[in-house]
Scaffold this active site. Structure first.
Site, PDB file in Angstrom:
ATOM      1  N   SER A   9      -3.444   4.568  -7.783  1.00  0.00           N
ATOM      2  CA  SER A   9      -4.921   4.997  -7.675  1.00  0.00           C
ATOM      3  C   SER A   9      -6.574   4.509  -8.466  1.00  0.00           C
ATOM      4  O   SER A   9      -6.097   3.845  -9.319  1.00  0.00           O
ATOM      5  CB  SER A   9      -5.054   6.489  -8.316  1.00  0.00           C
ATOM      6  OG  SER A   9      -6.311   7.761  -8.239  1.00  0.00           O
TER       7      SER A   9
ATOM      8  N   LYS B 265      -6.603   9.521  -0.281  1.00  0.00           N
ATOM      9  CA  LYS B 265      -5.195   8.936   0.738  1.00  0.00           C
ATOM     10  C   LYS B 265      -4.437   9.203  -0.324  1.00  0.00           C
ATOM     11  O   LYS B 265      -2.924   9.242  -0.148  1.00  0.00           O
ATOM     12  CB  LYS B 265      -5.535   7.636   1.999  1.00  0.00           C
ATOM     13  CG  LYS B 265      -6.470   8.106   2.329  1.00  0.00           C
ATOM     14  CD  LYS B 265      -6.809   7.179   3.533  1.00  0.00           C
ATOM     15  CE  LYS B 265      -5.176   6.350   4.730  1.00  0.00           C
ATOM     16  NZ  LYS B 265      -5.296   5.368   5.350  1.00  0.00           N
TER      17      LYS B 265
ATOM     18  N   GLY C 220       8.665  10.975  -2.111  1.00  0.00           N
ATOM     19  CA  GLY C 220       9.804  11.135  -0.355  1.00  0.00           C
ATOM     20  C   GLY C 220      10.678   9.789  -1.351  1.00  0.00           C
ATOM     21  O   GLY C 220      12.065  10.246  -1.374  1.00  0.00           O
TER      22      GLY C 220
ATOM     23  N   ASP D 201       1.056  -1.314   0.150  1.00  0.00           N
ATOM     24  CA  ASP D 201      -0.150   0.026   0.243  1.00  0.00           C
ATOM     25  C   ASP D 201       0.820   1.488   0.205  1.00  0.00           C
ATOM     26  O   ASP D 201       1.609   1.403   0.395  1.00  0.00           O
ATOM     27  CB  ASP D 201      -0.876  -0.025   1.275  1.00  0.00           C
ATOM     28  CG  ASP D 201      -1.587   1.047   1.280  1.00  0.00           C
ATOM     29  OD1 ASP D 201      -2.011   2.366   0.792  1.00  0.00           O
ATOM     30  OD2 ASP D 201      -2.612   1.106   2.002  1.00  0.00           O
ATOM     31  N   VAL D 202       0.716   2.075  -0.709  1.00  0.00           N
ATOM     32  CA  VAL D 202       1.690   3.388  -0.852  1.00  0.00           C
ATOM     33  C   VAL D 202       0.998   4.362  -0.867  1.00  0.00           C
ATOM     34  O   VAL D 202       2.206   5.198  -0.397  1.00  0.00           O
ATOM     35  CB  VAL D 202       2.286   3.947  -2.752  1.00  0.00           C
ATOM     36  CG1 VAL D 202       2.245   1.688  -3.490  1.00  0.00           C
ATOM     37  CG2 VAL D 202       0.826   4.445  -3.569  1.00  0.00           C
TER      38      VAL D 202
ATOM     39  N   ARG E  22     -16.533   2.785 -16.976  1.00  0.00           N
ATOM     40  CA  ARG E  22     -15.879   2.846 -17.747  1.00  0.00           C
ATOM     41  C   ARG E  22     -16.187   2.594 -19.461  1.00  0.00           C
ATOM     42  O   ARG E  22     -17.066   1.958 -19.552  1.00  0.00           O
ATOM     43  CB  ARG E  22     -14.509   2.668 -18.582  1.00  0.00           C
ATOM     44  CG  ARG E  22     -13.260   3.709 -17.436  1.00  0.00           C
ATOM     45  CD  ARG E  22     -12.240   4.024 -17.000  1.00  0.00           C
ATOM     46  NE  ARG E  22     -11.730   2.974 -16.262  1.00  0.00           N
ATOM     47  CZ  ARG E  22     -10.172   2.852 -16.269  1.00  0.00           C
ATOM     48  NH1 ARG E  22      -9.718   3.781 -15.965  1.00  0.00           N
ATOM     49  NH2 ARG E  22      -9.667   2.036 -15.303  1.00  0.00           N
TER      50      ARG E  22
ATOM     51  N   TYR F  79     -12.062  12.449  -6.154  1.00  0.00           N
ATOM     52  CA  TYR F  79     -10.591  12.086  -7.422  1.00  0.00           C
ATOM     53  C   TYR F  79     -10.346  12.621  -7.843  1.00  0.00           C
ATOM     54  O   TYR F  79      -9.250  13.296  -8.117  1.00  0.00           O
ATOM     55  CB  TYR F  79     -12.313  11.111  -8.864  1.00  0.00           C
ATOM     56  CG  TYR F  79     -10.470  10.291  -9.639  1.00  0.00           C
ATOM     57  CD1 TYR F  79      -9.818  10.234  -8.730  1.00  0.00           C
ATOM     58  CD2 TYR F  79     -11.163  10.856 -10.935  1.00  0.00           C
ATOM     59  CE1 TYR F  79      -8.611   9.346 -10.482  1.00  0.00           C
ATOM     60  CE2 TYR F  79     -10.132  10.822 -12.043  1.00  0.00           C
ATOM     61  CZ  TYR F  79      -8.761   9.967 -11.286  1.00  0.00           C
ATOM     62  OH  TYR F  79      -7.605   8.784 -12.522  1.00  0.00           O
TER      63      TYR F  79
ATOM     64  N   ALA G 159       1.244  10.631 -12.347  1.00  0.00           N
ATOM     65  CA  ALA G 159      -0.411   9.896 -13.211  1.00  0.00           C
ATOM     66  C   ALA G 159      -1.603  10.571 -12.651  1.00  0.00           C
ATOM     67  O   ALA G 159      -1.818  11.032 -11.690  1.00  0.00           O
ATOM     68  CB  ALA G 159      -0.757   8.768 -13.297  1.00  0.00           C
TER      69      ALA G 159
END
Length: 294
Positions: A80, A96, A107, A61-62, A191, A150, A119
């Site tokens: 995302s 988040k 970082g 989880d970034v 979409r 978003y 992106a």
């Protein structure tokens, strides 16, 4: 930035766009570390890469601290939720990853003295009052509407990226991605291209909102990825500071797309009209003159 003996970290690399990006970077000779928590991504998208000697996958989880051993030349932040279905169901996770996730990815790039590519999205323009949209347009975004989670996550991510560039001198680029389609889109991701194709093949009504006169500009995924990597590898210059639109400058109505899908699939599905969603953009078309010039 030459691709010779380079190492790239791709966050969200098991997603639709991220997995195609990993493919192309490997073809360019990069070593690739793909990080993804599989919230909307899938190992199915990268299964063909798992034995590749230059590819590694880490489930992570970034929004949490990222530790990566060894040198890194590029960090590409693609993590995302990106479809309306996803970010409306996961508003907090979307905010988040746009804020904390961008901070952690920046970082990492700062620690490794790596180029950073964000992106971003055409959604930063909201429901635009200018068409086509140039990068100089500030947008027409409702920050407290349902899509705001978003839109504002990406607008914050852009601001954070420019903050790191201006304060820390980090080498950064921002790509604003317009509607993209191609293999590995999830059938149920909400979409419009995948929606119409699935509905047509299943003989279900094709759902359009309003009269279907709203416009979109559709880019095939391999074209988008070539543009993104061209931006990644472009020479440093002051012009690189501000975002770049990458997309297809040919505009089509949603109704045109529905009719085209029906024709190509031979489906007899009817068209079903639904009320317009809140803040649904009525036009979407990129001005790509900057990208073409550089």
């Amino acid at each position: 930035m030459s691709s010779l003996s380079r190492r790239a970290v791709v966050t969200g690399g098991a997603g639709f766009l991220g997995s195609h990006l990993c493919d192309f970077l490997l073809e360019r000779g990069y070593d690739v570390l793909c990080l993804d928590n599989l919230l909307t991504g899938s190992t199915d998208n990268i299964a063909h890469l798992l034995g590749h000697p230059k590819f590694k996958f880490g489930k992570h989880d970034v929004t949490e601290y990222m530790f990566v051993e060894g040198p890194v030349d590029a960090v590409l932040h693609f993590a995302s939720p990106a479809s309306p279905v996803d970010y409306l169901e996961m508003p907090i996770q979307t905010l988040k990853v746009g804020s904390l996730g961008t901070h952690k990815a920046l970082g990492l790039a700062k620690t490794k003295n790596a180029r950073f590519l964000l992106a971003s999205t055409s959604e930063v323009y909201g429901d635009p009052l200018v068409n086509p949209q140039p990068e100089t347009y500030w947008g027409n975004v409702n920050p407290i509407g349902p899509r705001g989670v978003y839109d504002e996550a990406k607008r914050f991510a852009e601001a954070m990226t420019l903050g790191y560039r201006r304060y820390h001198g980090l080498d950064t680029s921002i790509v604003r991605i317009f509607n993209t389609y191609g293999p590995r889109m999830r059938p149920n991701d909400g979409r419009v291209v995948s929606n119409f194709i699935v509905q047509a093949l299943q003989k279900k009504p094709l759902t359009i909102y309003g009269e279907g006169e709203q416009t979109r500009s559709f880019t095939y995924v391999s074209d988008l990825i070539r543009g993104i990597v061209a931006l990644l590898e472009a020479d440093k210059s002051p012009e690189m500071e501000t975002p770049f639109n990458i997309g297809n400058p040919e505009e089509r109505t949603v109704r045109y797309l529905a009719d085209l899908v029906l024709k190509l699939t031979g489906s007899t599905s009817p068209i079903l009209k639904q009320p317009l969603p809140v803040d649904d953009p009525q036009v979407r078309c990129p001005d790509i003159r900057r990208a073409k010039s550089i």
